[in-house]
Structures are given as structure tokens and as C-alpha cells.
Design a protein around this motif. Sequence first.
Motif, PDB file in Angstrom:
ATOM      1  N   ALA A  72       7.169  11.991  -2.042  1.00 44.76           N
ATOM      2  CA  ALA A  72       8.786  11.360  -1.986  1.00 44.76           C
ATOM      3  C   ALA A  72       9.390  12.288  -1.068  1.00 44.76           C
ATOM      4  O   ALA A  72       8.893  13.513  -0.639  1.00 44.76           O
ATOM      5  CB  ALA A  72       9.271  11.885  -3.283  1.00 44.76           C
ATOM      6  N   ILE A  73      10.495  11.642  -0.384  1.00 39.90           N
ATOM      7  CA  ILE A  73      11.047  12.270   0.718  1.00 39.90           C
ATOM      8  C   ILE A  73      12.669  12.202   0.460  1.00 39.90           C
ATOM      9  O   ILE A  73      13.014  11.055   0.089  1.00 39.90           O
ATOM     10  CB  ILE A  73      11.024  11.460   2.154  1.00 39.90           C
ATOM     11  N   LEU A  74      13.243  13.208   0.224  1.00 35.25           N
ATOM     12  CA  LEU A  74      14.592  13.557  -0.321  1.00 35.25           C
ATOM     13  C   LEU A  74      15.502  13.730   0.759  1.00 35.25           C
ATOM     14  O   LEU A  74      15.319  14.747   1.484  1.00 35.25           O
ATOM     15  CB  LEU A  74      14.494  14.566  -1.372  1.00 35.25           C
ATOM     16  N   VAL A  84       8.304  24.535  -6.448  1.00 35.50           N
ATOM     17  CA  VAL A  84       7.551  23.624  -6.116  1.00 35.50           C
ATOM     18  C   VAL A  84       6.875  24.094  -4.972  1.00 35.50           C
ATOM     19  O   VAL A  84       7.305  24.028  -3.755  1.00 35.50           O
ATOM     20  CB  VAL A  84       8.160  22.054  -5.722  1.00 35.50           C
ATOM     21  N   PRO A  85       5.806  24.850  -5.285  1.00 34.22           N
ATOM     22  CA  PRO A  85       5.153  25.786  -3.918  1.00 34.22           C
ATOM     23  C   PRO A  85       4.731  24.739  -2.822  1.00 34.22           C
ATOM     24  O   PRO A  85       4.907  25.112  -1.589  1.00 34.22           O
ATOM     25  CB  PRO A  85       3.730  26.257  -4.429  1.00 34.22           C
ATOM     26  N   HIS A  86       4.380  23.687  -2.965  1.00 36.04           N
ATOM     27  CA  HIS A  86       4.036  22.754  -1.746  1.00 36.04           C
ATOM     28  C   HIS A  86       5.141  22.101  -1.024  1.00 36.04           C
ATOM     29  O   HIS A  86       5.119  21.267  -0.115  1.00 36.04           O
ATOM     30  CB  HIS A  86       2.883  21.912  -2.218  1.00 36.04           C
ATOM     31  N   ALA A  87       6.260  22.062  -1.580  1.00 35.37           N
ATOM     32  CA  ALA A  87       7.582  21.418  -1.079  1.00 35.37           C
ATOM     33  C   ALA A  87       7.617  21.882   0.075  1.00 35.37           C
ATOM     34  O   ALA A  87       7.795  22.821   0.522  1.00 35.37           O
ATOM     35  CB  ALA A  87       8.715  21.502  -2.046  1.00 35.37           C
ATOM     36  N   PRO A  96       0.736  -1.113   0.153  1.00 30.01           N
ATOM     37  CA  PRO A  96       0.027   0.075   0.048  1.00 30.01           C
ATOM     38  C   PRO A  96       0.892   1.173  -0.109  1.00 30.01           C
ATOM     39  O   PRO A  96       1.899   1.115   0.382  1.00 30.01           O
ATOM     40  CB  PRO A  96      -0.728  -0.126   1.416  1.00 30.01           C
ATOM     41  N   GLY A  97       0.181   2.247  -0.499  1.00 32.55           N
ATOM     42  CA  GLY A  97       0.702   3.607  -0.272  1.00 32.55           C
ATOM     43  C   GLY A  97       2.131   3.959  -0.581  1.00 32.55           C
ATOM     44  O   GLY A  97       2.882   4.409   0.617  1.00 32.55           O
ATOM     45  N   PRO A  98       2.802   3.614  -1.668  1.00 35.73           N
ATOM     46  CA  PRO A  98       4.137   3.723  -2.006  1.00 35.73           C
ATOM     47  C   PRO A  98       4.806   5.332  -1.877  1.00 35.73           C
ATOM     48  O   PRO A  98       4.259   5.917  -2.539  1.00 35.73           O
ATOM     49  CB  PRO A  98       4.570   3.107  -3.167  1.00 35.73           C
ATOM     50  N   TRP A  99       5.652   5.495  -1.011  1.00 33.03           N
ATOM     51  CA  TRP A  99       6.372   6.809  -0.797  1.00 33.03           C
ATOM     52  C   TRP A  99       7.911   6.464  -1.441  1.00 33.03           C
ATOM     53  O   TRP A  99       8.513   5.351  -1.176  1.00 33.03           O
ATOM     54  CB  TRP A  99       6.445   7.178   0.326  1.00 33.03           C
ATOM     55  N   GLU A 146       3.796  20.194 -10.855  1.00 29.32           N
ATOM     56  CA  GLU A 146       2.316  20.071 -11.676  1.00 29.32           C
ATOM     57  C   GLU A 146       1.978  18.626 -11.257  1.00 29.32           C
ATOM     58  O   GLU A 146       0.587  18.401 -10.885  1.00 29.32           O
ATOM     59  CB  GLU A 146       2.783  20.152 -13.089  1.00 29.32           C
ATOM     60  N   PHE A 147       3.016  17.647 -10.778  1.00 28.29           N
ATOM     61  CA  PHE A 147       2.445  16.665 -10.347  1.00 28.29           C
ATOM     62  C   PHE A 147       1.521  16.609  -8.999  1.00 28.29           C
ATOM     63  O   PHE A 147       0.675  15.818  -8.725  1.00 28.29           O
ATOM     64  CB  PHE A 147       3.520  15.552 -10.012  1.00 28.29           C
ATOM     65  N   GLY A 148       2.132  17.362  -8.233  1.00 23.43           N
ATOM     66  CA  GLY A 148       1.384  17.757  -6.904  1.00 23.43           C
ATOM     67  C   GLY A 148       1.469  16.935  -5.897  1.00 23.43           C
ATOM     68  O   GLY A 148       0.710  17.309  -4.630  1.00 23.43           O
ATOM     69  N   ARG A 149       2.105  15.720  -5.972  1.00 21.59           N
ATOM     70  CA  ARG A 149       2.216  14.981  -4.708  1.00 21.59           C
ATOM     71  C   ARG A 149       3.206  15.666  -3.631  1.00 21.59           C
ATOM     72  O   ARG A 149       4.114  16.384  -4.017  1.00 21.59           O
ATOM     73  CB  ARG A 149       2.621  13.675  -5.079  1.00 21.59           C
ATOM     74  N   PRO A 150       3.008  15.173  -2.381  1.00 22.01           N
ATOM     75  CA  PRO A 150       3.958  15.739  -1.296  1.00 22.01           C
ATOM     76  C   PRO A 150       5.419  15.632  -1.619  1.00 22.01           C
ATOM     77  O   PRO A 150       5.811  14.600  -2.210  1.00 22.01           O
ATOM     78  CB  PRO A 150       3.498  14.954  -0.080  1.00 22.01           C
ATOM     79  N   LEU A 151       6.244  16.826  -1.385  1.00 24.80           N
ATOM     80  CA  LEU A 151       7.622  16.383  -1.591  1.00 24.80           C
ATOM     81  C   LEU A 151       8.291  17.193  -0.437  1.00 24.80           C
ATOM     82  O   LEU A 151       8.001  18.259  -0.113  1.00 24.80           O
ATOM     83  CB  LEU A 151       8.049  17.301  -2.984  1.00 24.80           C
ATOM     84  N   VAL A 152       9.117  16.312   0.306  1.00 22.20           N
ATOM     85  CA  VAL A 152       9.832  16.602   1.509  1.00 22.20           C
ATOM     86  C   VAL A 152      11.304  16.518   1.250  1.00 22.20           C
ATOM     87  O   VAL A 152      11.770  15.440   1.014  1.00 22.20           O
ATOM     88  CB  VAL A 152       9.625  15.912   2.695  1.00 22.20           C
ATOM     89  N   ALA A 153      11.926  17.845   1.513  1.00 20.36           N
ATOM     90  CA  ALA A 153      13.636  17.452   1.418  1.00 20.36           C
ATOM     91  C   ALA A 153      14.252  18.019   2.561  1.00 20.36           C
ATOM     92  O   ALA A 153      14.030  18.948   3.172  1.00 20.36           O
ATOM     93  CB  ALA A 153      13.860  18.740   0.162  1.00 20.36           C
ATOM     94  N   MET A 154      14.925  16.873   3.126  1.00 21.35           N
ATOM     95  CA  MET A 154      15.880  16.988   4.219  1.00 21.35           C
ATOM     96  C   MET A 154      17.228  17.577   3.907  1.00 21.35           C
ATOM     97  O   MET A 154      17.795  16.700   3.213  1.00 21.35           O
ATOM     98  CB  MET A 154      15.736  15.764   5.136  1.00 21.35           C
TER      99      MET A 154
END
Length: 234
Positions: free
Chosen positions: A143-145, A191-194, A117-120, A163-171
Amino acid sequence: MEIRSSTVLPAVRQDIELHTADGLTLVGELALPPEGPPVATLVCLHPLPTAEGMMDSHLLRKAANRLPALAGVAVLRFNTRGTESPRGRSEGAFGDGESERFDVAAALEYTEFHDLPGPWLLGWSFGTELALRWGRDPLVQGAILLSPPLRRATDQDLDAWAEFGRPLVAMIPEFDDYLRPEEARRRFARVPHAEIVAVDNAKHLWVGEPYVRVVLDEIVKHVNPAAHPLPTEV
């Protein structure tokens, strides 16, 4: 018992193989929660294989050692083409991030075929480039970077992720070798939602148990918030 760097918690561990659209077999491991089905899945993309990156790079190994038991998360790790680890060597040759698009696709296809389920995507260094460039698949929840260099991944890739719009977290480590927090905020502004998570005193390789805990806590905060924060003892 305090959780230490060497701690390996219970999980159902399976050696797996991935099969790419261009005919290669990649070796990997799937670690499942010891009891019950997983609530989410991490697809791990390792650091640069020409600089000793592999599926056993320490953050990815520790995620597999702990998160199935502590957070109910499945952890899928694999060696990209031409990469070797104690698990074995994947077929093919290093493609400098280009032909690895087939490797990312094969890992995601595996999660779909096996009802994970729910691949990140969890990318580290070179693995973040693969996530940004080739991870915009409808299956992907986000994605978590970790320590993204933003070298192979371009502004066009960031625009596409926006454009893809999925969550993006950069550490971003404070003392990273390639991309530090101030520049990361500027680059990822496309990426405004990053979400940018700057980690004080950390370096590119995240050496030291305190930084491992910061990383794993941040992962769980996004993929299974009910398990956050992670315990430090079991």
C-alpha cells in the motif's frame, strides 16, 4: 512534448462496475496500458467524499492519465458508496469508513476475476484509512498512502499491518493539515518495515505539477521499479 498537468496519454479505458457483498453497485474506470498486459495494478482509494473527494480527485486522475502509458501499470479508480463524479454516482450512502470495507473488497475481487496482476492499494487521505483498515487481503502486494490522517485508522490497525508484513509507504507533506513528518515517523514506528517519505514544502492536497511528479515517481518506484524514474517528456 512536455508532460503537463492536463496531459492525457494513451490507454485502453473502460467504464466498469463493482458489486459489493452487501448488494451495491459502484461505478469506476479501468485504464490499461495501450500495448501489452500490465505489470502491476493500482487500486485507487479516493479522499473523503463529504469533502469533495472522488475517483477524479486530481492525483488519482493523473495517475490514470499517465501511468498506463509510462509505466505499464493498470489503474483502477472507483467511487466509494454514495460518491459522485462525472463517471456517475455509486449506490448507497457514505459509511464513515465502516461499510466501505465492502467497497475495498469488491475492488480487489474485480482485480482477481479479471486477472489484473499485482494489486497495490493507493490511498489518499480518507482512502489511506480504508487501505490500513480493510486492505489486509492476501491479494494485496502493498500500500502507498498519500497524506494519511491516521484518524479513523488506529494503532491497532497499524499493529495489524505490521503483522500483515506487506510493504507500506507513507508520503507525508511537510505542511500537511493532519499529520506531519515528525509525528508520522512516531506513529508509523509501530510498523517496523514502513517507509516514510517526507516531501518538502508539500501540502495535504499535493497541488502543483512538481508535487504530482514526486508522487507518481514514488508510486512507480515501488510498483514497477524498471520504469523509474518517469520521463517528463514524451
